[in-house]
Design a protein around this motif. Sequence first.
Motif: not given
Length: 174
Positions: A75-90
């Motif tokens: 479950s945390d994998a999806e949260s971390v993946a979202h944070l990584v994707t958001r960081n890459d976008l920013m």
Amino acid sequence: MLRSYLRLILFTLGLLVGVQVPGFIEDYAQRVDAHRLEAEQGLKGFRETAQRFFEGDLDALVAHYRASADPVMRSDAESVAHLVTRNDLMQREWRALQGPWYQRAWHVLAMANPELRQETLTAYSYQLLLKPEAIAWGLACGLLLAWLVESLLLLIGAAAGVGRSKKVQQRHWR
């Protein structure tokens, strides 16, 4: 006389809109930077874990979390993946805003993140900047708007035959 006043009104409207452009671009850049720093802060602990166990590779950390037998880790994998994707976008947005003025303007106009652009537009408060960049934008937009509208009206008038004397009309019909 009315045409001169219309020209002045159009120029002034264009000027006022044009001086907003640098302020909006600046607000967008500040919003991107704030989100970028927030995304970095959110990933800080995960970055440290990835550095210790996966040579800094956040994607490997996410893959490890996804492969775990523990449902909490998956479950945390999806949260971390979202944070990584958001960081890459920013990070991409921030890098795009580091170029010259015309590149920043084009990016905000055509290629900006729609969510961030709308967020900036919603929170934007109109301002009158007296920086050379804002003055140049204002003058350019004022002249362009006045020229475009006047040209359009003259074309419509010419197509409708407005403003031509009877002598000119007769000469063209011979």
